[in-house]
Design a protein around this motif. Structure first.
Motif, PDB file in Angstrom:
ATOM      1  N   ASN A 103      -0.794  -1.887  -4.220  1.00 32.88           N
ATOM      2  CA  ASN A 103      -1.934  -1.823  -3.705  1.00 32.88           C
ATOM      3  C   ASN A 103      -2.928  -3.083  -3.382  1.00 32.88           C
ATOM      4  OD1 ASN A 103      -1.718   1.136  -3.969  1.00 32.88           O
ATOM      5  ND2 ASN A 103      -2.619   0.808  -5.996  1.00 32.88           N
ATOM      6  N   THR A 158      -6.808   0.248  -0.951  1.00 33.69           N
ATOM      7  CA  THR A 158      -6.063  -0.562  -2.138  1.00 33.69           C
ATOM      8  C   THR A 158      -6.700  -1.581  -2.898  1.00 33.69           C
ATOM      9  OG1 THR A 158      -5.379  -2.226  -0.457  1.00 33.69           O
ATOM     10  CG2 THR A 158      -4.218  -0.145  -0.346  1.00 33.69           C
ATOM     11  N   GLU A 214      -6.870   2.368   4.721  1.00 33.14           N
ATOM     12  CA  GLU A 214      -6.108   2.274   3.974  1.00 33.14           C
ATOM     13  C   GLU A 214      -6.145   0.953   3.115  1.00 33.14           C
ATOM     14  OE1 GLU A 214      -2.741   3.379   1.793  1.00 33.14           O
ATOM     15  OE2 GLU A 214      -3.674   4.802   3.102  1.00 33.14           O
ATOM     16  N   GLN A 215      -6.106  -0.275   3.900  1.00 27.10           N
ATOM     17  CA  GLN A 215      -6.409  -1.292   3.129  1.00 27.10           C
ATOM     18  C   GLN A 215      -7.658  -1.420   2.231  1.00 27.10           C
ATOM     19  OE1 GLN A 215      -6.029  -3.619   7.095  1.00 27.10           O
ATOM     20  NE2 GLN A 215      -5.390  -5.169   5.820  1.00 27.10           N
ATOM     21  N   GLU A 265       0.895  -1.256   0.010  1.00 27.27           N
ATOM     22  CA  GLU A 265      -0.040   0.127   0.014  1.00 27.27           C
ATOM     23  C   GLU A 265       1.024   1.204  -0.022  1.00 27.27           C
ATOM     24  OE1 GLU A 265      -1.451   0.230   4.439  1.00 27.27           O
ATOM     25  OE2 GLU A 265      -1.073  -1.759   3.715  1.00 27.27           O
TER      26      GLU A 265
END
Length: 548
Positions: A88, A132, A128-129, A62
């Protein structure tokens, strides 16, 4: 592992462990961009005499934080980095339409009142995950969230910020036919507390609920030449038969496997009995090694269905009727329940019923009633002989926003997931012990038809999709030139609904994603995922641990 080897990779190692120097070889690093991982990378190239490898090809799962990115570039290690990319993929593609963040601890940080201080940073990581995931899918979706649970808004806004950052770096996100209609729906686990509690009778859900599956591996015993040997099989999408059977009701799985086995035998002109047993299959595999792979698959799924049915007939069948009546609020004939305690008390008093199964029944009763008094809950606990520590499995459901303790004179809060508040699905009730339909199916169908209540599931800041302009995200100069040649992924045409459940997604909910995709006539695809994959046992243990 064999797929990696075919690409010329000779060795796979953990960056956290001591490794032997291989100064003549170039190394590929697949790293989560944390300070610990970056420091390990830098230490591998401390000096000319202490380089573990010839060169480094670094792939971050990421976006790397600015501070770490700068530290890495300024270090001596920077001279040895031949490739540096953010790819990502800070998520696990669990199935074709299912993803996981592999973060079961999220349940505790999101719902445990004693861990609120650490919750923000943990959820930022989850946001954030998810970003991605969207970047990998080429999606820049409109975000909607469940309004009845306050923390959802902050999390949804966090995800929006992360998505905007990725959009600034890649303007192709969200572009393509129908992509402006794609939606990311964020819900907390309290949106449907019933689905994780009832015994689901489709093959995959039963397998993970009733059998000791670890790391997706199913183990079973085979009798061969008078000796018992243990077999291990990975339950994944490389097995076409597993993919075909996993969402089918257990009542027809064995019939389907037997039918397919008969067709295979006739096609290969193999002589055998009319009804081949597992022992017969074992002998056939031994005699015909050329068909070993195919016959082993049939043997595996016959054994799997048989193991599930053994446990079902032993104890689960008598629980299912009570669970379905409580979940639906009606009996199999559609009549309202008059005295559910008559069928519940014998189960609670039965020593052969596990504590976990008793807790599932009690929670379903409490949800059915919209909450009960603390005194009445304690009476149920005493009848069921539930140990003191385990009773928190019941009480702590309140932290998910589910009414547990409600005084008899108070009106229970609305519960949209109850059948009385939902669309009727009488036509789909083929099996009396499988009448419950996960609430997520209603939500996704309403989203696809543009009927989802905007008050209960509002949009994040950007307003309605009609005024949302793609490509309007701010431009970023955060990256250098190394990311420009990233291999572009051709996004799937048509819109997607991406559902993210904070605190675990069940196998029955995963099944619904495939079912709605199959019934959609307008090219929609449903992707569903969560912090982790949830089983009933996982849920109850997580609830108990909220008291820690």
């Amino acid at each position: 592992m064999t797929e990696i080897m075919t690409e010329g990779i000779t060795l796979v190692e953990d960056i956290n462990k001591q490794r032997e120097p291989l100064p003549t070889l170039e190394a590929v690093y697949l790293l989560t961009p944390t300070e610990k991982s970056v420091l390990h990378l830098m230490s591998d190239f401390q000096s000319a005499s202490k380089c573990l490898y010839k060169m480094a090809h670094v792939f971050f799962t990421e976006a790397c934080p600015e501070e770490l990115f700068s530290k890495l570039c300024k270090s001596r290690c920077g001279k040895f980095i031949k490739t540096l990319k953010e790819i990502n993929i800070a998520f696990l593609p669990y199935e074709n339409q299912v993803f996981s963040l592999d973060s079961p601890d999220t349940f505790q940080y999101f719902y445990n009142p004693n861990k609120k201080a650490a919750c923000a940073s943990y959820l930022e990581r989850c946001a954030e995950q998810i970003a991605t995931l969207c970047a990998t899918l080429g999606e820049y979706p409109t975000i909607r969230y469940r309004n009845d649970f306050e923390p959802n808004l902050e999390f949804a806004q966090n995800v929006q910020q992360k998505l905007d950052a990725y959009k600034a770096d890649d303007h192709t996100m969200g572009q393509g036919p129908g992509k402006d209609r794609s939606v990311l729906l964020i819900v907390d686990r309290g949106f449907d507390p019933i689905s994780p509690l009832v015994h689901e009778l489709t093959l995959q859900a039963m397998t993970y609920d009733l059998l000791p599956i670890e790391n997706e591996v199913y183990k079973y015993e085979v009798l061969n030449a008078g000796e018992i040997s243990e077999k291990e099989v990975l339950l994944d999408e490389n097995d076409d038969l597993w993919v075909e059977l996993r969402h089918q009701h257990i009542a027809i799985v064995s019939q389907q496997v037997t039918k397919k086995l008969k067709e295979f035998i006739e096609e290969k002109r193999v002589s055998t009995k009319d009804k081949a047993s597992m022992k017969d299959l074992s002998q056939m595999i031994k005699k015909m090694p050329q068909y070993q792979k195919e016959l082993t698959r049939y043997l595996t799924h016959l054994s799997l269905a048989e193991d599930c049915m053994k446990r079902f007939k032993g104890r689960v069948d008598r629980l299912c009727k009570v669970e379905q009546d409580l979940a639906m609020g009606t009996d199999a004939e559609g009549e309202k329940l008059k005295d559910p305690m008559r069928s519940i008390v014998p189960i609670l008093l039965d020593d052969s019923v596990s504590i976990l199964d008793k807790c599932r029944i009690i929670l379903l009763l409490v949800i059915y009633k919209g909450g009960i008094s603390e005194e009445n809950l304690m009476k149920l606990v005493q009848h069921a002989q539930i140990p003191y520590q385990e009773k928190f499995m019941l009480e702590n459901m309140k932290y998910l926003g589910v009414p547990i303790f409600v005084e008899d004179r108070c009106k229970p809060p609305p519960q949209n997931y109850l059948p009385s508040n939902r669309k009727e699905r009488v036509a789909t009730h083929v099996y009396q012990l499988s009448r419950w339909t996960p609430y997520v199916k209603d939500l996704v169908e309403d989203l696809v038809e543009d009927k989802l209540d905007a008050k209960c599931y509002p949009y994040v800041s950007t307003g309605s999709p009609a005024v949302r302009v793609l490509g309007s995200a701010p431009v970023s100069a955060r990256y250098g030139q190394w990311h420009k040649d990233r291999g572009s992924m051709i996004p799937k045409s048509g819109p997607r609904v991406i559902v993210f459940v904070i605190g675990g997604v069940t196998f029955s909910e995963m099944r619904c994603a495939y079912e709605v995709t199959a019934q959609c006539s307008r090219n929609w695809e449903i992707i569903i995922g969560s912090s982790h994959i949830l089983t009933p046992e996982n849920l109850l243990i997580n609830l108990r641990d909220l008291s820690n």
